[in-house]
Design an enzyme around this catalytic site. Sequence first.
Site, PDB file in Angstrom:
ATOM      1  N   THR A 223      -4.490  10.971  -0.565  1.00  0.00           N
ATOM      2  CA  THR A 223      -5.856  10.827  -0.056  1.00  0.00           C
ATOM      3  C   THR A 223      -6.139  11.852   1.038  1.00  0.00           C
ATOM      4  O   THR A 223      -5.228  12.474   1.582  1.00  0.00           O
ATOM      5  CB  THR A 223      -6.087   9.414   0.534  1.00  0.00           C
ATOM      6  OG1 THR A 223      -5.198   9.214   1.647  1.00  0.00           O
ATOM      7  CG2 THR A 223      -5.866   8.350  -0.516  1.00  0.00           C
TER       8      THR A 223
ATOM      9  N   HIS B 136       0.787  -1.234   0.000  1.00  0.00           N
ATOM     10  CA  HIS B 136       0.000   0.000   0.000  1.00  0.00           C
ATOM     11  C   HIS B 136       0.821   1.286   0.000  1.00  0.00           C
ATOM     12  O   HIS B 136       0.316   2.346  -0.396  1.00  0.00           O
ATOM     13  CB  HIS B 136      -0.908   0.011   1.239  1.00  0.00           C
ATOM     14  CG  HIS B 136      -2.136   0.859   1.085  1.00  0.00           C
ATOM     15  ND1 HIS B 136      -2.221   1.901   0.192  1.00  0.00           N
ATOM     16  CD2 HIS B 136      -3.327   0.833   1.714  1.00  0.00           C
ATOM     17  CE1 HIS B 136      -3.414   2.476   0.280  1.00  0.00           C
ATOM     18  NE2 HIS B 136      -4.099   1.845   1.192  1.00  0.00           N
TER      19      HIS B 136
ATOM     20  N   TYR C 122     -14.347   6.663   8.885  1.00  0.00           N
ATOM     21  CA  TYR C 122     -13.314   7.091   7.938  1.00  0.00           C
ATOM     22  C   TYR C 122     -13.733   6.666   6.542  1.00  0.00           C
ATOM     23  O   TYR C 122     -14.043   5.506   6.305  1.00  0.00           O
ATOM     24  CB  TYR C 122     -11.985   6.432   8.309  1.00  0.00           C
ATOM     25  CG  TYR C 122     -10.823   6.702   7.361  1.00  0.00           C
ATOM     26  CD1 TYR C 122      -9.784   7.527   7.750  1.00  0.00           C
ATOM     27  CD2 TYR C 122     -10.745   6.110   6.101  1.00  0.00           C
ATOM     28  CE1 TYR C 122      -8.696   7.774   6.913  1.00  0.00           C
ATOM     29  CE2 TYR C 122      -9.672   6.352   5.247  1.00  0.00           C
ATOM     30  CZ  TYR C 122      -8.662   7.174   5.661  1.00  0.00           C
ATOM     31  OH  TYR C 122      -7.600   7.405   4.825  1.00  0.00           O
TER      32      TYR C 122
END
Length: 810
Positions: free
Chosen positions: A628, A484, A615
Site C-alpha cells: 500500500t 493484517h 490517511y
Amino acid sequence: MAEAAAGARLDAAFDHVRRDVNLVTTEDGAYAVTLSFVPSEMLNSAYRRLFRVKKIIQNMIWPLTPLIWGIIVTAVCVRVVTAESGSWWRSGWLAEFLWGIDEMFPWEKHLPTQLRVAWLSLVAALVGLVIISFVQRSILKYLLTFNGYMWISGKPPLHWKAYFGLVQVLSGAKPSLYNFQNLLPSLPVPPLKETCDKFLLSVKALVSKERYAELEKKCEEFQKKSGWRIQLYLLWRRMTTNSWLWEWWEKYVYLKVSKPIMINSNYYILDQFKYLPTKVQAARAAGMIWEVEDFKLKIDWEQLDPVRNSGIPWCMKQYERLFDTTRIPGAEYDELKHYDHSPERYIAVERRGVWYKLPLMVKGQKGWRRAFPHEIEVQMAKIIEDADKNPAPAGENALAALTGWKRDGWAQARKTFFWAEPNRSSLEIVEKASMHMHLETRAPSDLTEQAKMLINNDGKSLWFDKSLSFVAFANGKGGLNAEHSYADALTTAHMWEWLMSGEAVVDDLYRPDDGHCKGFKDAAYEQVELPAPQRLSWDMKVKSDGGDSTLLKVVNNAWEQNKQEIEDLDLKVMCFEDWGKGFIKQAKMSPDAFMQAAMQLAYRMDSDGRNALVYEASVTRLFKQGRTETVRALSVESQAFVDAMLDEKQTDEERVKRLRKSASKHATLYKEAMAGKGIDRHLFGLYIASIGLAKLGVVDEMKEGDFLREALAMPWTLSTSQTPQNQTPTRWKPNSEHKHMVSPGGGFGPVDDGGYGVSYMFPNDDIIFAHISSKKSSDSTDSSRFKGNIAKALNMIKASIEEDFKSKGK
C-alpha cells in the site's frame, strides 16, 4: 521442572524438520531419533514437490506453454529427420553450425546418422524456443514498467490502445496465478526533493505559517546534510532486492508492535446486507468453509486467475499466505509462520470456549476427497451439540484472550505455559489449522452489533493471531476477522466475494425449504459417516517456572484487559440509502474523491472548525511485492472546498467549482500513490535506513533525523479506506440482479486515539456504507455524531450540485 521444559523445547526444535521424524527419550535419559513413514503422506508430499517443479518450469517458459513447446519441438524434429540430405534443413547455415557442435562430442560419431540429426534438431528447437520465450518475456517486462495510462482521461489514444493490445497478446491466453510475478517492475524510490516538496504541500492546510516555516527549514537541512546519503542507500537496496520496502514494512509496521492487535490491527468484514442464505447455523458454517476451501485450493494449485486491471497484471504475492498462516508473538518482534500445504487439511473450530480439530478430507466411495458441504454440516452440528452440553470451564473458555492481549505478555505466556502436553499439542493444532471457524451462540440485531461481534467479539473467543477467522452466528449471519500483517484488505475482500457469490449464486448450496445444505440426510447424495471432531484439551493449572502464577490467572488477566479495550471502542455502521454513487457518476466525479471531500467537510463540522491529517490507503500492486501507499487526502484544494461549503455567502457554482478542483487533485494524488510516487513509504524507508546507517556512523540520526521523526509522528486523525467491490465479475452481478446480496464491507479501529477510522464502500449505484470507529476515552470524538455529520455533508454537497445544475439548465 526446568529439565522437563528444556527437554520439551528440544523436542519442539525438531518439529519443523519433518512430520515423520520424532525425537524420543530413552530410559537412560538419552535422545534418539525415530522415523515413522506414512506411505500416503509421502506420496502426497512427493506429488506436491513435483507440482512445484512443474510450475517453476512453466513460469520460466511462460507465456509459451509446455504443450506448445512439445508441439513445436516435435514438429521441428520430424521435419528435419524426414528432410532430404541436400535440403536447407540438412545443409543450410544453421545445419552447418549444428554439425560443428556435433563434432565437439566424439562419442556421437558412433550413433546412427538419423539419431544424431534428431538430437541436433531437438537441441536447436529447444534453444530457439528459449530465445523466443526470453524475448517475449523481456518485451512484456519492459512494457509493464510504463504506467502513464493512469493519467488518460476519456478514451485512450491510439498508441495506448496499441500498448494494451500488445500486453494482452504477450500475456498469453490463460496465465496462472504467479505467471507475472517475475515480470513486474520493482517499487521505485521517488526523487528525494520531490518527496520533500510533496510533504510540505500536504501539510500546508494543516499547520500554522510559523510551523510550516519551521518544517520547511528542517526539510531543507535534511536534504543538504544526510538526506542524499540515505537516498543513495535506498537506491542501492532497490537494485539488490525484489522490493526495498516489503520486509521493512512487514517487520516494523506490523510485527514490531507491542499494542494488542485486537481492534488496533485486525479488521473485519460483514456478510450480505439484505440476503440471508440460510438460517441454519451449522449449514452456513459448512457452506462458508466449502467455498473458502475452494478458493484455497485454487491458490494451492495456482489455478486462480491473476488480478489484472485493463489487462495490466497486479502482484499476487499476498495470496501465498492467505491461508495456513499464524502470527506468533515475540518479545521484540512477532513472527509470521506459514505452514506448507498439508495433504491432511483441517480447520480449527471454536464453540463456547471449546476448540476442535475438524479434518476436511474424507474417504468416499472412490477414495480420498474433499468433504462435501452436507458432510461438513453434520460435523458442525456435532460440535454445537457437544459444546452446548459440555462447555469449556471458566478460564479455559477465555484461552483465546491471550491473542488479543499485549504482545509481549502473550509471548511470555506462550513460552511459559505451552511447552508441555497437552497444551503444546493443542496449541500446535490451533496454529497450524488452515483457518478458524467460530460458532457464535448469539445473533446480531443490526449491522453495528454484527460489526462489534466481528472486530473483537467478547475478547476471549476469537484467535486473533490466525490469518482468517470466520464467524457463523446463531441466526445464520456470518462474517470474518482477519489478521493484517500478511496481506491487505483487498486480497481478503477478493476471497470474501468468492465466498458470497459461490454459496448463493455459483454453487447454490442451501435447500430453500429448510436451509440445510443440499445433500443433508439425503439418500440421493453420498453420505460418509465421519468420526467425531477431535476436542482439544488444555491444562489451565500449569504453573510458571519458580512462580505461583498459573495459566488460568494469566488468561483471566488478559481477558480483563481485553474487556477494557472493547469497552473503549466506539463503533458505528452507517447505511446511507438516500442515494449512491449513481448520482456522483452523473455529476461526472470520482466517487472516492467525492467521499473524501464529504468526510473532510464532516470532520470540520465535527471538530469545531479544525482540519485533520487524512490517511487513505492506496495499492501499489503494479509492482513486485507491492502493498500500500498513503494518499494524503487533505490538500489546499480540499481545504478551499470545505471553506466554501461552510461560507454562507458563497454561491453553489463556486462550491461545485472548488469541489471539482479538489476531486481532480485527489485523483492525481491517488494515481501518484499507485504509480509508486507517494510520500509516506519513502519517508518511512528513509527513516529506517537512517537508523541503520547511524549505527555504521554514516549519518547522525539523532541530530539529522529531526525532520523524518516529526514528519512521521504527525497523527492520522482521520484514517480512511475504501473497501473494494466486484473483484469476481464473472461469478455474479452485484450491480443488477444480485445487488441485494452485496456485503456492506468491513472496518477497523482508529489509528489515532483522538481520531476516527472510516472504511467506506459503494457496493452499487444506490447505497453507501461507512464503518466509523473512535475511542470513547477521547473527548474530541463521537462515532454517532460523526456518522450524522457524514450523512449531512453528503446531502449538503448533493444539494449544491443540484442547485448548480438548475442554474445552468442541466
